[in-house]
Design a protein around this motif. Structure first.
Motif, PDB file in Angstrom:
ATOM      1  N   LYS B 542       4.475 -68.255  82.971  1.00 55.60           N
ATOM      2  CA  LYS B 542       5.732 -68.370  83.551  1.00 55.60           C
ATOM      3  C   LYS B 542       6.725 -67.679  82.795  1.00 55.60           C
ATOM      4  O   LYS B 542       7.780 -67.285  83.784  1.00 55.60           O
ATOM      5  N   ALA B 543       6.662 -67.244  81.629  1.00 55.84           N
ATOM      6  CA  ALA B 543       7.740 -66.137  81.018  1.00 55.84           C
ATOM      7  C   ALA B 543       7.689 -64.938  81.841  1.00 55.84           C
ATOM      8  O   ALA B 543       8.673 -64.375  82.265  1.00 55.84           O
ATOM      9  N   VAL B 544       6.595 -64.481  82.519  1.00 53.09           N
ATOM     10  CA  VAL B 544       6.152 -63.436  83.089  1.00 53.09           C
ATOM     11  C   VAL B 544       6.945 -63.302  84.335  1.00 53.09           C
ATOM     12  O   VAL B 544       7.594 -62.420  84.820  1.00 53.09           O
ATOM     13  N   GLU B 545       6.690 -64.423  84.913  1.00 49.82           N
ATOM     14  CA  GLU B 545       7.455 -64.674  86.409  1.00 49.82           C
ATOM     15  C   GLU B 545       8.864 -64.653  86.227  1.00 49.82           C
ATOM     16  O   GLU B 545       9.460 -63.780  87.053  1.00 49.82           O
ATOM     17  N   ARG B 546       9.291 -65.294  85.272  1.00 49.86           N
ATOM     18  CA  ARG B 546      10.864 -65.084  85.293  1.00 49.86           C
ATOM     19  C   ARG B 546      11.359 -63.761  84.840  1.00 49.86           C
ATOM     20  O   ARG B 546      12.307 -62.860  85.214  1.00 49.86           O
ATOM     21  N   LEU B 547      10.704 -63.051  84.000  1.00 53.20           N
ATOM     22  CA  LEU B 547      10.850 -61.801  83.591  1.00 53.20           C
ATOM     23  C   LEU B 547      10.806 -60.783  84.670  1.00 53.20           C
ATOM     24  O   LEU B 547      11.568 -59.725  84.932  1.00 53.20           O
ATOM     25  N   LYS B 548       9.660 -60.901  85.436  1.00 54.83           N
ATOM     26  CA  LYS B 548       9.537 -59.901  86.631  1.00 54.83           C
ATOM     27  C   LYS B 548      10.692 -60.233  87.658  1.00 54.83           C
ATOM     28  O   LYS B 548      11.346 -59.335  88.205  1.00 54.83           O
ATOM     29  N   ALA B 549      11.167 -61.240  87.713  1.00 56.60           N
ATOM     30  CA  ALA B 549      12.401 -61.665  88.651  1.00 56.60           C
ATOM     31  C   ALA B 549      13.824 -61.056  88.094  1.00 56.60           C
ATOM     32  O   ALA B 549      14.318 -60.245  88.708  1.00 56.60           O
ATOM     33  N   VAL B 550      13.761 -60.979  86.841  1.00 55.95           N
ATOM     34  CA  VAL B 550      15.069 -60.365  86.110  1.00 55.95           C
ATOM     35  C   VAL B 550      14.829 -58.895  86.153  1.00 55.95           C
ATOM     36  O   VAL B 550      15.686 -58.018  86.797  1.00 55.95           O
ATOM     37  N   ALA B 551      13.673 -58.396  86.109  1.00 58.26           N
ATOM     38  CA  ALA B 551      13.495 -56.795  86.207  1.00 58.26           C
ATOM     39  C   ALA B 551      13.395 -56.523  87.581  1.00 58.26           C
ATOM     40  O   ALA B 551      14.091 -55.316  87.767  1.00 58.26           O
ATOM     41  N   ALA B 552      12.975 -57.291  88.767  1.00 55.74           N
ATOM     42  CA  ALA B 552      13.170 -57.077  89.852  1.00 55.74           C
ATOM     43  C   ALA B 552      14.901 -56.794  90.207  1.00 55.74           C
ATOM     44  O   ALA B 552      15.060 -55.780  91.012  1.00 55.74           O
ATOM     45  N   ALA B 553      15.479 -57.795  89.861  1.00 57.23           N
ATOM     46  CA  ALA B 553      16.836 -57.592  89.966  1.00 57.23           C
ATOM     47  C   ALA B 553      17.441 -56.262  89.532  1.00 57.23           C
ATOM     48  O   ALA B 553      18.452 -55.643  90.036  1.00 57.23           O
ATOM     49  N   ARG B 554      17.148 -55.906  88.087  1.00 54.24           N
ATOM     50  CA  ARG B 554      17.845 -54.778  87.350  1.00 54.24           C
ATOM     51  C   ARG B 554      17.386 -53.396  88.413  1.00 54.24           C
ATOM     52  O   ARG B 554      17.776 -52.544  88.691  1.00 54.24           O
ATOM     53  N   LEU B 555      15.981 -53.525  88.779  1.00 51.10           N
ATOM     54  CA  LEU B 555      15.275 -52.421  89.235  1.00 51.10           C
ATOM     55  C   LEU B 555      15.711 -52.354  90.841  1.00 51.10           C
ATOM     56  O   LEU B 555      15.361 -51.128  91.494  1.00 51.10           O
ATOM     57  N   ILE B 562       6.047 -55.186  90.498  1.00 45.96           N
ATOM     58  CA  ILE B 562       6.036 -55.034  89.217  1.00 45.96           C
ATOM     59  C   ILE B 562       4.886 -55.149  88.254  1.00 45.96           C
ATOM     60  O   ILE B 562       4.065 -56.009  88.498  1.00 45.96           O
ATOM     61  N   VAL B 563       4.574 -54.026  87.634  1.00 49.49           N
ATOM     62  CA  VAL B 563       3.539 -54.190  86.613  1.00 49.49           C
ATOM     63  C   VAL B 563       4.236 -54.194  85.283  1.00 49.49           C
ATOM     64  O   VAL B 563       5.180 -53.479  84.832  1.00 49.49           O
ATOM     65  N   MET B 564       3.529 -54.860  84.286  1.00 49.96           N
ATOM     66  CA  MET B 564       4.302 -54.888  82.901  1.00 49.96           C
ATOM     67  C   MET B 564       3.050 -54.099  82.093  1.00 49.96           C
ATOM     68  O   MET B 564       2.040 -54.869  81.967  1.00 49.96           O
ATOM     69  N   ALA B 565       3.539 -53.218  81.441  1.00 57.16           N
ATOM     70  CA  ALA B 565       2.640 -52.457  80.630  1.00 57.16           C
ATOM     71  C   ALA B 565       3.238 -51.496  79.696  1.00 57.16           C
ATOM     72  O   ALA B 565       4.445 -51.187  79.891  1.00 57.16           O
ATOM     73  N   ASP B 566       2.685 -51.136  78.328  1.00 59.01           N
ATOM     74  CA  ASP B 566       3.223 -50.311  77.808  1.00 59.01           C
ATOM     75  C   ASP B 566       4.924 -50.568  77.322  1.00 59.01           C
ATOM     76  O   ASP B 566       5.828 -49.538  77.403  1.00 59.01           O
ATOM     77  N   ARG B 567       5.096 -51.761  77.124  1.00 61.05           N
ATOM     78  CA  ARG B 567       6.431 -52.029  76.800  1.00 61.05           C
ATOM     79  C   ARG B 567       7.345 -51.842  77.788  1.00 61.05           C
ATOM     80  O   ARG B 567       8.731 -51.532  77.417  1.00 61.05           O
ATOM     81  N   LYS B 568       7.079 -51.695  78.937  1.00 55.34           N
ATOM     82  CA  LYS B 568       7.769 -51.300  80.238  1.00 55.34           C
ATOM     83  C   LYS B 568       7.770 -52.164  81.361  1.00 55.34           C
ATOM     84  O   LYS B 568       6.714 -52.595  81.581  1.00 55.34           O
TER      85      LYS B 568
END
Ligand SMILES: Cc1cc2nc3c(=O)[nH]c(=O)nc-3n(C[C@H](O)[C@H](O)[C@H](O)COP(=O)(O)OP(=O)(O)OC[C@H]3O[C@@H](n4cnc5c(N)ncnc54)[C@H](O)[C@@H]3O)c2cc1C
Ligand code: SF4
Lengths: 324, 760
Positions: B542-555, B562-568
């Motif tokens: 659930k956290a990933v889903e939310r974070l991806k949404a936030v990241a998508a907005a930023r990017l 989006i892929v999450m890896a290597d602290r990015k």
């Protein structure tokens, strides 16, 4: 643990005097690995604990009259690692290394090992007052006795727990006993006394006396010795049965032999009948078996310790074969 | 907790399935039988060896155990226990104890009859241990002793004193039947019947039991050495008549429990009452002796198996009668392995329990199954010999894919066949003596190899909760009201969170051991990992889903890209578009909590169990009766392994415990004193490091997404179940006679050899 006073005498004479004059129940403390456990659990009480640690001259191993003198306060580890002892008395080294654990060998002394109290589980239970503690019954006799004596029990069926004692006796060691009136020397075998003498004690030390040292005679030409300890687990275990064999071998036969067993009797137990059966005969498994049969005629197993009869056979055979 | 409640927990909180599932359910189950399950995903941390996240704290002595807790103004509480196995308490006088300076509280804890030595009678709290001990000696108790019996065999005599007022000394424990065993025995070519006995095994955790209780107006905080913080809280609420909401139970580190620390104990209640009376915190620690008399042990068993088989090894009938003994409480039902594990059309079980004047038994690491595996697997080996068959072949011949001996529900997955294969290869099964005792060996030494099988529950408890908290500064917290009882729960929690969030285990702050945190079950029944890990996975997803949404907005890209890896966080299609974790977390602006839950599993359609096969090689000295285990290989089907290092430790621990109970450990009771004669670690012998052989640990790595979102099953108990049995069977293979009783002390081995001699 009850409160007690502690005394730290600075000479052997002062020590003997303290013990002799004490009006309170005085207990000697060497390394304390056994005594402190007894005091903490309430099995033993003491008004006065006399710490031997500050008395000079009691610790160390020195050559004397062709043999070795081992001071009572010598740590078990020091005996196990002594080069001369290891060379001349390999069975003694074996016994020292087989006992307890490294921590206990570092702290425990040779004198404490030879004077340690029995491990009978009724004796060690502070709630139980058995014959050894001045009561009327031996609980082991009718009760749980798989670790108890098959020889020499008489109203009390403890086994003497020391690994060093049988070996030292097999090697002909003598005990020097300190008293208020000077030292006296007794063969170590006579130092121990069974329950028929005094059920509350395991040795002949009277009030005011203590073990000062043991002296082991130098090895004779052709001397052979071995110690075999049978136990349940690999370490941190008292002997179920152990056998110390020492003697002089000529042409495959013992011309002299001493067989002393541990774990089978209230004192280190000499198997005279086995010695007689072995002496002068070319050693073979059949001869050893015969010797064991002879010696085991005296065995009186109880309900749960009959297996020790088999262990005596195994230990004796292995020790004799290892010695020869 | 007794074994019955414990097993109910271990089954995931549901009751036993009916012997015959409804035809409809059966049809559904058949329909739902999946094609081979999909493969496990590629993980970076899950299933890999991760060093314990708390290893440094533990080995440097900074980890705080219950014994280490020191609160301001804390008193020491001590408990007076009955020295008698049965007595009437005439009077208890606390006044002399209370008169001693430094004594701040005293309680009477018993009235009427005491039924075992070690039962609580009174308690005191004083400023220090010496004073408390002295005060205990001043409490005056007048007892009238009553006849007692602690020997379970004697307790069965009609003349024996009655232990419980409400029932006779022998009572029914369990009954089960399917098919027609008489018909089955009629069809058998070979029938064997033997009795196997197991002794009283004491849990003896390194850290003895203990509690510290402190009141802050009407809120009670208890630091407890427990496997079940929520259970202790609820139990205390009932005992103290305090709302559960006003109680917090804390346990940060623990030195083991093995099932003896699963509920609110009488001494914990005493600590809370003393603390209330004194108005100061009170600490009560139990002694090693207490561990042998009043906090349980594994009950004994005397199991008679009668098994019938066709010449080719096919089982036709299996009958078990058992006499268990668990002191004033019930013994264990040991039938599960016999009822479940092998395909057999008919099975009949009858079990009784004998009451004695000893403290009640408690669940101990795989209660019932451990005893049952020793009996059943011993009987299977003796059957194999009677059939002149390879014992492993006999087991494979009767392999089941459904529970209740292939008559019940299909196992959701069962990797036992793979365990047999892996373990046999690792031990070198082909080296065993073809027939028991038929091997060589030099002089008095005989070698042998044996196998034993385990089945256990351990699929976890639906409804377990966990939270993940993301902070704007980039830190991550995982919170669960579970407890780490020494098995490495902290580590697996960090591993699952890190894996899912694309971080490293060291980036995760783990919080557990507090009953104010989200609910998790007791750490018993091998439930912890399969309950907690899926809940964390759920929260993290659930956290990933939310974070991806936030990241998508930023990017300014699609979340699905989006892929999450290597602290990015990075775009799959355009890797140049990337943002560091820290930036995305900052965009959350405030701490954000994600709630996770361990979901349900289709328990009405499938059976969920863990499996394992253990192989031992031993050397037996036939003159001294001494057994040495030379080599050991264990293969477990516990689904997906989460943290491989701690999992291997669990298995090594299970083997060590089984070896120890199989060869050395036994509480010896004495009828004359009503007490154990070996309530210590000198005469109650536990294996030392020198007694432990080379051990190979293998995992079947079965992937089964029906179990939970990570395919995880438990491991703690499966590792213990067959270990004594495998060693006993190896001894049988070595010397040609089954010792049939654990511990296999020199005395018993020599007696067995005499039995063999007498028979030939
Ligand atoms: C867990 C455990 C396992 C053990 N296993 C073994 C084993 O396998 N084999 C074995 O042989 N031993 C074993 N022991 C015994 C151990 O060797 C003894 O505890 C140790 O040797 C005693 O030495 P100490 O100096 O600490 O004696 P202390 O504890 O100081 O004294 C022991 C007793 O002897 C008396 N005493 C001490 N010195 C003298 C003296 N000079 N003159 C007269 N009386 C004296 C004391 O008053 C006391 O009663 C074990 C002990 C423990 C605790
Ligand atoms: S053997 Fe000796 S020490 Fe043990 S119970 Fe009997 S009298 Fe007491």
């Amino acid at each position: 643990m009850r409160d007690f006073k502690i005394a730290e005498p600075r000479t052997a004479d002062e020590l003997a005097a303290l013990l002799a004059e004490s009006t309170e129940s005085a207990r000697l403390m060497a390394g304390g690995t056994d005594l402190v456990d007894e005091l903490k659990s309430g099995v033993a009480t003491a008004g006065l604990v006399v710490d031997m640690d500050k008395v000079p001259g009691l610790r160390g191993i020195t050559a004397e009259k062709g043999g070795l003198r081992i001071g009572a306060m010598t740590r078990v580890v020091e005996l196990a690692e002594d080069a001369a002892a290891g060379r001349d008395y390999p069975s003694l080294k074996e016994a020292a290394l087989s006992l307890a654990t490294p921590q206990l060998r570092n702290a425990g002394t040779v004198g404490g090992n030879l004077c340690q109290r029995p491990r009978c589980w009724y004796y060690r239970d502070p709630q139980v007052v058995c014959r050894k503690k001045g009561g009327f019954n031996c609980f082991a006799y009718q009760g749980r006795n798989k670790y108890h004596a098959i020889f020499g029990g008489s109203g009390c069926f403890i086994v003497f727990p020391s690994d060093l004692a049988p070996v030292l006796i097999s090697l002909g060691a003598q005990a020097t006993v300190g008293t208020a009136k000077g030292d006296k020397v007794v063969p170590l075998g006579d130092f121990y006394a069974g329950p028929e003498v005094d059920v509350t004690r395991e040795n002949v030390l009277a009030k005011g006396q203590f073990l000062k040292s043991v002296w082991v005679p130098g090895p004779k030409p052709g001397q052979r010795a071995a110690y075999v300890k049978l136990k349940e687990r690999s370490t941190w275990d008292f002997a179920l049965v152990s056998a110390a064999v020492a003697g002089v071998v000529k042409d495959g036969a013992f011309t002299e032999i001493a067989v002393v067993m541990g774990g089978v009797a209230p004192v280190p137990w000499r198997l005279k009948k086995a010695e007689d059966a072995l002496k002068g005969k070319a050693v073979s498994k059949a001869v050893i078996r015969q010797a064991a049969d002879e010696a085991l005629k005296d065995a009186v197993p109880m309900r749960e310790n009959g297996y020790k009869v088999d262990l005596v056979r195994a230990a004796l055979e292995r020790a004799v074969l290892a010695a020869i | 907790m007794n074994s019955k409640d414990y097993i109910a927990e271990a089954r995931g909180g549901t009751t036993r399935q009916a012997a015959k599932p409804k035809p409809q359910a059966q049809a559904q189950a058949a329909a739902a039988q999946p094609a081979a399950p999909a493969k496990a995903p590629e993980y970076k941390y899950i299933g890999k060896p991760t060093a314990r996240v708390d290893g440094r704290e533990i080995v440097t002595g900074r980890a705080k155990y219950t014994h280490d807790i020191k609160l301001r103004g804390m008193l020491i509480g001590k408990i007076l226990r009955s020295p008698y196995a049965a007595a009437e308490i005439v009077s208890i006088d606390l006044a002399p104890a209370l008169a001693l300076p430094g004594v701040m509280a005293a309680l009477k804890l018993a009235e009427g009859k005491v039924r075992y030595a070690g039962q609580q009678v009174a308690a005191v709290a004083a400023v220090d241990e010496r004073t408390a001990e002295k005060a205990l000696g001043l409490v005056k108790v007048e007892y009238k002793t009553l006849p007692s019996v602690v020997d379970w065999e004697r307790a069965r005599d009609a003349a024996a004193p009655q232990v419980r007022d409400d029932r006779p000394n022998v009572g029914k424990l369990n009954e089960y039947a399917r098919g027609d065993v008489e018909k089955g025995f009629g069809e058998a070519d070979v029938i064997i019947e033997h009795t196997y006995r197991t002794g009283f095994e004491v849990h003896n955790p390194t850290e003895t039991h203990g509690s510290v209780a402190a009141w802050d107006s009407d809120h009670l905080t208890v630091y407890d050495s427990t496997q079940n913080i929520h259970g202790v809280r609820d139990g205390l609420a009932r005992a103290m008549k305090v709302p559960a909401a006003n109680i917090t139970v804390i346990k940060n580190y623990m030195g083991g429990g093995f099932g003896s620390k699963l509920g609110a104990n009488d001494y914990t209640v005493a600590a809370a009452n003393l603390a209330r009376q004194a108005g100061r915190p009170v600490k009560v620690l139990l002694s090693r002796r207490d561990n042998a008399v009043c906090v349980g042990y594994r009950p004994s068993s005397s199991q008679t198996y009668k098994i019938g088989a066709k010449k080719d090894g096919t089982l036709t009938a299996l009958q078990l009668t058992n006499m268990a003994s668990g002191g004033v409480g019930d013994g264990d039902d040991v039938a599960e392995p016999a009822v479940d594990i092998y395909r057999c059309p008919s099975c009949k079980v009858f079990e009784e329990t004998v009451y004695t004047n000893t403290g009640a038994s408690r669940a101990m690491r795989a209660p019932g199954h451990t005893q049952g595996a020793f009996g059943l697997e011993g009987a299977m080996d003796e059957l194999a010999a009677a059939l002149d068959m390879d014992p492993l072949e006999l087991r494979r011949r009767n392999y089941s894919t459904k529970n209740l001996g292939d008559t019940g529900m299909p196992y959701s997955s069962k990797g036992l066949d793979k365990c047999y294969e892996l373990g046999a290869k690792a031990i070198g099964w082909e080296r065993r003596n073809r027939r028991p005792g038929e091997g060589g060996g030099t002089g008095p030494l005989r070698r042998g190899i044996g196998v034993a099988t385990s089945i256990w529950f351990g699929a976890g408890v639906p409804g377990t909760l966990a939270d993940i908290v993301l902070y704007p500064d980039g830190s991550v917290e995982v919170i669960c009201g579970t407890q780490d009882i020494g098995c490495g729960t902290r580590t697996h929690m960090a591993v699952v969170a890190a894996e899912t969030l694309g971080l490293e285990p060291k980036d995760i702050t783990v919080k557990l051991g507090n009953s104010d945190y989200p609910w998790a079950p007791a750490s018993g029944g091998s439930l912890t990992t399969p309950s907690v890990a899926p809940a964390i996975r759920d929260a993290a997803l659930k956290a990933v889903e939310r974070l991806k949404a936030v990241a998508a907005a930023r990017l300014k890209i699609e979340a699905g890209d989006i892929v999450m890896a290597d602290r990015k966080f990075a775009s799959k299609s355009d890797p140049a578009k990337a943002a560091p974790f820290a930036d995305v977390y900052r965009d959350l602006r405030r701490e954000t909590v994600f709630h996770g839950e361990r979901g349900a599993m289709p328990m009405d359609q499938f059976a969920f169990n863990t499996f394992g096969a253990h192989f031992a090689e031993v050397e037996v000295d036939v003159e001294t009766g001494r057994i040495r285990v030379l080599k050991y290989a264990a293969a477990q089907d516990s689904g997906q392994i989460v943290s491989r290092l701690t999992a291997e430790s669990q298995v090594v621990g299970g083997i060590t415990q089984g070896l120890s109970a199989g060869i050395y450990e036994e509480r010896v009771m004495d009828d004359a004193t009503g007490n154990p004669v070996n309530p210590n670690l000198r005469d109650y012998k536990i294996a030392t490091a020198l007694d432990i052989p080379e051990i190979t640990v293998l995992f079947a790595d079965v992937f089964d997404p029906r179990i939970n979102n990570l395919s995880v099953k438990g491991l703690g108990e499966p590792a213990r179940v067959p270990s004594s049995a495998a060693i006993a069977n190896a001894v049988y293979n070595a010397i040609g006679v089954h010792v049939r009783e654990i511990p296999m002390t020199p005395k018993r081995v020599l007696e067995a050899l005499k039995r063999k001699e007498a028979a030939s």
